[in-house]
Scaffold this active site. Sequence first.
Site, short mmCIF file in Angstrom:
data_model
loop_
_atom_site.label_atom_id
_atom_site.label_comp_id
_atom_site.label_asym_id
_atom_site.label_seq_id
_atom_site.Cartn_x
_atom_site.Cartn_y
_atom_site.Cartn_z
N ARG A 1 12.91 99.13 -72.68
CA ARG A 1 13.85 98.34 -71.86
C ARG A 1 14.93 99.24 -71.24
NH1 ARG A 1 14.18 92.40 -74.74
NH2 ARG A 1 12.43 92.71 -76.14
N GLU B 1 3.63 87.87 -69.93
CA GLU B 1 2.28 88.45 -69.87
C GLU B 1 1.33 87.74 -68.90
OE1 GLU B 1 3.91 87.86 -72.73
OE2 GLU B 1 4.42 89.93 -73.26
N GLU C 1 12.02 99.16 -78.56
CA GLU C 1 12.69 98.23 -77.64
C GLU C 1 13.65 98.97 -76.72
OE1 GLU C 1 11.73 95.34 -77.24
OE2 GLU C 1 10.83 94.64 -79.09
N ASP D 1 -0.75 95.18 -79.42
CA ASP D 1 -1.03 94.95 -78.00
C ASP D 1 -0.87 96.16 -77.09
OD1 ASP D 1 1.70 94.83 -78.51
OD2 ASP D 1 2.07 92.98 -77.42
C1 DMJ Z 1 8.38 92.71 -73.81
O1 DMJ Z 1 9.43 93.32 -74.43
C2 DMJ Z 1 7.25 93.67 -73.56
O2 DMJ Z 1 6.40 93.15 -72.59
C3 DMJ Z 1 6.47 93.99 -74.79
O3 DMJ Z 1 5.37 94.79 -74.52
C4 DMJ Z 1 6.01 92.73 -75.46
N1 DMJ Z 1 7.04 91.78 -75.66
C5 DMJ Z 1 7.97 91.51 -74.60
C6 DMJ Z 1 7.56 90.41 -73.67
O4 DMJ Z 1 6.82 89.42 -74.19
#
Ligand code: DMJ
Length: 654
Positions: A290, A553, A286, A419
Amino acid sequence: MYSTQRKDFVSLNLGDRGYNNAKHRRQSCWRKWKQFSRLQRSLILSLFSILFIGGIFSYPSLSEQWTDLSDESVRDVGDDLQRRDFQPIPPGQILKPEVLHKEPPEPQKPMAFVLPKPQALKKPPSKRGPPGLHKQGNVSDWQAKDRQEGAVRGEEQEEEIQTVISWRGAMIEAVQDAEPQEAEGGAGVEEAVPLQIVPVNPVDRMEAVREAFRHAWKGYKAFAWGHDELKPVSKTYREWFGLGLTLIDALDTMWILGLKEEFEEARRWVETELSFTKNVDVNLFESTIRILGGLLSTYHLTGDALFLDKAKDIGSRLMPAFKTPSKIPFSDVNIGKGTAHSPRWTTDSTVAEVTSIQLEFRELSRLTQDMRYQNAVDEVTKLVHRLDGKRDGLVPMFINTNSGKFTHRGVFTLGARADSYYEYLLKQWLQGGKTDTTLLEDYLQAVDGVKKNLLKQTASKHTFVGELSHGRLNPKMDHLVCFLPGTLALGAHNGLPADHMDLAAQLMETCYEMYAQMETGLSPEIAHFNLYSRNGRDIDVKPADRHNLLRPETVESLFYLYRLTHDKKYRDWGWQILESFNKYARVPSGGYTSIGNVRDADNPVPKDKMESFFLGETLKYLFLLFSDDPELISLDKYVFNTEAHPLPIWTSAS
Ligand code: DMJ
């Protein structure tokens, strides 16, 4: 005999007051029981046993119906990221730091600052309840809840910091040292400003996104400035890492949207307040996507060395995560102490987390010429590439930091915990100038694996990506999977098979349906698809999955699909989604909130949380979707990290 029987029968009738003596009733029942043949008694006993056992086994599903929302953080894998002529500098070649500072990236011009068009926003004639969050009848409930929560918060303010451990590692609840503030205009009933924006041209739509951003920022600034996340309903904040997560995630969005004033103010905070010396556990993934990603992209867009310095600082502080027996990183790092560890209950890391930090660390190495970052993440990529336990290129969801092997094998999903593994295979290949064929092969194999093992269609022909669990396909799809249409389209745009684009278009439609079929026009966290016709309904939502976290997404994929096909329907779909956010998630005093029930337009249940990715990703992708300028973050020059932070594609000239 007949009369006795009859009397006994009557005795079992609760309506007969003459037979209300309990003992007498027990005797009558027993007599009746004795009158049955042995076969009859066995049959009755078997029936009761079956009902009893059935009841026990169905308990979890019953409880699922009764439970409201599950812990969202558990679901968010997250839970529960111009153009410049750069090229990779060969490993070993040292670029002196002063060279870097002398030649910062050429700043991308921020969008021209456009004043809001007043006619786009129609103010209501009178005071009304908050738009969309609830029907007017529910407004007072909502405000009462708001007040109640305020009172509870008052008690909490006297408490010390409470560390709450999530599955992703330590999370710190807010130190409630600041009085919750009232929105401008004071306490009491707030004047709602229901939005009725019906712009048709892209410029108005872009302006509507700017307006939405400003509204979100207003809440963040008033009640959460410098903290991680806004709690817009209770008008306070929540700390996760204590690093101003929303502010950093939003930096490049402000630059791209041309919100100069807001950007400058945020920059000042980064310069004067942001410090990574804190004794705090952060989640490696994270904070990489970010914070590191956000700082690197802002450096590229602005050319301001402040952001590169900060990126180097956080990047180097995250490195202890890679000190594991297997080189598969730990999930958590204490950036102040320089120590790292797994979550308390496991030595596993999440596959998506360890394989979706590569774009950022590789870029950091390229900029600093310190190859430690790139080497660490490349090692992970190589290890995962060689591992047993895949199925046609699909990976399990967990990997052990001691053994370096996959665990919990046999379950395959494109959703939470896996994912962005797929996303980063393609994007690393693109970032590196399409030179690493191993990445490409793994990506192509995985797409084939999806087609072979996970693709299904509903009765009304909507294609979705299900989950495979030990050979059995579960027809459910996380909203997180909706990154896939965009990634497939990006691959097709870069010369990968044309049928990837066909699949992208089909999945895009399904992701849109996940919004369109809901009463609020907002998608649930997880959709269950009907393979066989059931009253024409395609999508079911379980009570535990009814929430919407303002995730990006779908609008992310809409942006790619529009950019690459120019089919206007994608813009219209994105517009509908923005309207639904404005209708059901907008909090009058500032900010947008996650909601608890996308199926109830009368009471969508505001959850009092604005995730940083709403500003970092959702609004950025919506703005880019409505922009007609293909050079505004050109897909041939930039690759977006998984938190929507654009990083440059390396060219041979750089
Ligand atoms: C975000 O932090 C990123 O896109 C991550 O890959 C998946 N989850 C959240 C958004 O849904």
